[in-house]
Design a protein around this motif. Structure first.
Motif, PDB file in Angstrom:
ATOM      1  N   LYS A 113       3.028  45.807  -2.392  1.00 35.00           N
ATOM      2  CA  LYS A 113       3.418  45.892  -3.905  1.00 35.00           C
ATOM      3  C   LYS A 113       4.953  45.885  -4.039  1.00 35.00           C
ATOM      4  CE  LYS A 113      -0.739  46.235  -5.686  1.00 35.00           C
ATOM      5  NZ  LYS A 113      -1.384  45.131  -5.053  1.00 35.00           N
ATOM      6  N   PHE A 114       5.679  46.271  -2.924  1.00 33.17           N
ATOM      7  CA  PHE A 114       7.146  46.514  -3.002  1.00 33.17           C
ATOM      8  C   PHE A 114       7.739  45.154  -2.926  1.00 33.17           C
ATOM      9  CE2 PHE A 114       5.964  50.994  -2.054  1.00 33.17           C
ATOM     10  CZ  PHE A 114       6.482  51.504  -3.109  1.00 33.17           C
ATOM     11  N   LEU A 115       7.088  44.023  -2.218  1.00 32.37           N
ATOM     12  CA  LEU A 115       7.861  42.845  -2.139  1.00 32.37           C
ATOM     13  C   LEU A 115       8.024  42.146  -3.459  1.00 32.37           C
ATOM     14  CD1 LEU A 115       5.517  41.444   0.752  1.00 32.37           C
ATOM     15  CD2 LEU A 115       7.767  42.556   0.860  1.00 32.37           C
ATOM     16  N   PRO A 116       9.264  41.564  -3.708  1.00 33.26           N
ATOM     17  CA  PRO A 116       9.661  40.875  -4.835  1.00 33.26           C
ATOM     18  C   PRO A 116       8.378  40.034  -5.238  1.00 33.26           C
ATOM     19  CG  PRO A 116      11.445  40.969  -3.473  1.00 33.26           C
ATOM     20  CD  PRO A 116      10.220  41.385  -2.357  1.00 33.26           C
ATOM     21  N   CYS A 117       8.060  39.170  -4.468  1.00 39.74           N
ATOM     22  CA  CYS A 117       6.951  38.255  -5.217  1.00 39.74           C
ATOM     23  C   CYS A 117       5.830  38.923  -5.569  1.00 39.74           C
ATOM     24  CB  CYS A 117       6.459  37.439  -3.894  1.00 39.74           C
ATOM     25  SG  CYS A 117       5.570  38.652  -2.902  1.00 39.74           S
TER      26      CYS A 117
ATOM     27  N   ILE B 181       7.997  42.267  -8.911  1.00 35.63           N
ATOM     28  CA  ILE B 181       8.722  41.633 -10.196  1.00 35.63           C
ATOM     29  C   ILE B 181       7.483  41.176 -11.264  1.00 35.63           C
ATOM     30  CG2 ILE B 181       9.850  39.826 -11.195  1.00 35.63           C
ATOM     31  CD1 ILE B 181      11.725  40.355  -8.682  1.00 35.63           C
ATOM     32  N   PRO B 182       6.392  40.275 -10.853  1.00 32.29           N
ATOM     33  CA  PRO B 182       5.583  39.951 -11.546  1.00 32.29           C
ATOM     34  C   PRO B 182       4.604  41.066 -12.182  1.00 32.29           C
ATOM     35  CG  PRO B 182       5.278  38.558  -9.929  1.00 32.29           C
ATOM     36  CD  PRO B 182       6.389  39.678  -9.420  1.00 32.29           C
ATOM     37  N   TYR B 183       4.090  42.097 -11.420  1.00 32.93           N
ATOM     38  CA  TYR B 183       3.193  43.035 -11.673  1.00 32.93           C
ATOM     39  C   TYR B 183       4.214  44.092 -12.589  1.00 32.93           C
ATOM     40  CZ  TYR B 183      -0.668  42.458  -8.642  1.00 32.93           C
ATOM     41  OH  TYR B 183      -1.770  42.051  -7.964  1.00 32.93           O
ATOM     42  N   ALA B 184       5.484  44.331 -12.374  1.00 33.99           N
ATOM     43  CA  ALA B 184       6.377  45.131 -13.255  1.00 33.99           C
ATOM     44  C   ALA B 184       6.231  44.657 -14.717  1.00 33.99           C
ATOM     45  CB  ALA B 184       7.651  45.427 -12.656  1.00 33.99           C
ATOM     46  N   ARG B 185       6.650  43.169 -14.662  1.00 34.78           N
ATOM     47  CA  ARG B 185       6.859  42.501 -15.991  1.00 34.78           C
ATOM     48  C   ARG B 185       5.400  42.578 -16.673  1.00 34.78           C
ATOM     49  NH1 ARG B 185      10.586  37.457 -14.506  1.00 34.78           N
ATOM     50  NH2 ARG B 185      12.411  38.486 -14.294  1.00 34.78           N
ATOM     51  N   SER B 186       4.461  42.309 -15.962  1.00 36.03           N
ATOM     52  CA  SER B 186       2.938  42.025 -16.393  1.00 36.03           C
ATOM     53  C   SER B 186       2.355  43.552 -17.139  1.00 36.03           C
ATOM     54  CB  SER B 186       1.999  41.564 -15.726  1.00 36.03           C
ATOM     55  OG  SER B 186       0.632  41.470 -16.100  1.00 36.03           O
TER      56      SER B 186
ATOM     57  N   TYR C 133      10.797  47.742 -14.416  1.00 38.19           N
ATOM     58  CA  TYR C 133      10.722  48.023 -12.903  1.00 38.19           C
ATOM     59  C   TYR C 133      10.649  49.454 -12.441  1.00 38.19           C
ATOM     60  CZ  TYR C 133      12.436  42.974 -13.100  1.00 38.19           C
ATOM     61  OH  TYR C 133      12.652  42.001 -13.329  1.00 38.19           O
ATOM     62  N   TRP C 134      11.399  50.079 -13.020  1.00 38.14           N
ATOM     63  CA  TRP C 134      11.563  51.440 -12.880  1.00 38.14           C
ATOM     64  C   TRP C 134      10.198  52.494 -12.956  1.00 38.14           C
ATOM     65  CZ3 TRP C 134      13.512  54.975  -9.670  1.00 38.14           C
ATOM     66  CH2 TRP C 134      13.552  56.255  -9.810  1.00 38.14           C
ATOM     67  N   THR C 135       9.377  51.970 -14.075  1.00 38.17           N
ATOM     68  CA  THR C 135       8.243  52.472 -14.298  1.00 38.17           C
ATOM     69  C   THR C 135       7.035  52.127 -13.658  1.00 38.17           C
ATOM     70  OG1 THR C 135       8.861  52.540 -16.683  1.00 38.17           O
ATOM     71  CG2 THR C 135       6.544  52.687 -16.434  1.00 38.17           C
ATOM     72  N   TYR C 136       7.221  50.896 -12.930  1.00 39.81           N
ATOM     73  CA  TYR C 136       6.082  50.231 -12.170  1.00 39.81           C
ATOM     74  C   TYR C 136       6.458  50.904 -10.802  1.00 39.81           C
ATOM     75  CZ  TYR C 136       3.261  47.137  -9.132  1.00 39.81           C
ATOM     76  OH  TYR C 136       2.367  46.566  -8.586  1.00 39.81           O
ATOM     77  N   PHE C 137       7.697  51.215 -10.461  1.00 42.61           N
ATOM     78  CA  PHE C 137       8.077  51.594  -9.044  1.00 42.61           C
ATOM     79  C   PHE C 137       7.453  53.004  -9.014  1.00 42.61           C
ATOM     80  CE2 PHE C 137      10.884  54.462  -6.640  1.00 42.61           C
ATOM     81  CZ  PHE C 137      10.573  53.837  -5.233  1.00 42.61           C
ATOM     82  N   LYS C 138       7.692  54.061 -10.147  1.00 46.14           N
ATOM     83  CA  LYS C 138       6.887  55.185 -10.019  1.00 46.14           C
ATOM     84  C   LYS C 138       5.815  55.203 -10.129  1.00 46.14           C
ATOM     85  CE  LYS C 138       9.054  56.517 -14.068  1.00 46.14           C
ATOM     86  NZ  LYS C 138       9.485  57.249 -14.778  1.00 46.14           N
TER      87      LYS C 138
END
Length: 64
Positions: free
Chosen positions: A46-50, A53-58, A11-16
């Motif tokens: 891109k900041f919405l949980p829907c 979360i999937p993008y960060a995990r993927s 999550y942190w890496t995707y946020f950055k």
């Protein structure tokens, strides 16, 4: 199965990544004369949980 620590790192890496992308869009858009409100709202979903979360995990998690 990913641990909470792995999830947080993803999550942190995707946020950055998203913040860096938005910064680049802002800089380029200002040079091109795009209205500031359009630059700010660009990719806000891109900041919405829907989506987040999937993008960060993927992209950065231990998921296939």
């Amino acid at each position: 199965m990913a641990t909470n620590k792995t999830n947080f790192k993803a999550y942190w890496t995707y946020f950055k990544y998203v913040v860096r992308h938005k910064w680049g869009v802002l800089r380029a858009g200002i040079q091109l004369g795009v209205p500031i409100h359009q630059l700010i709202i660009h990719d806000m979903t891109k900041f919405l949980p829907c989506e987040f979360i999937p993008y960060a995990r993927s992209f950065y998690g231990d998921y296939d």
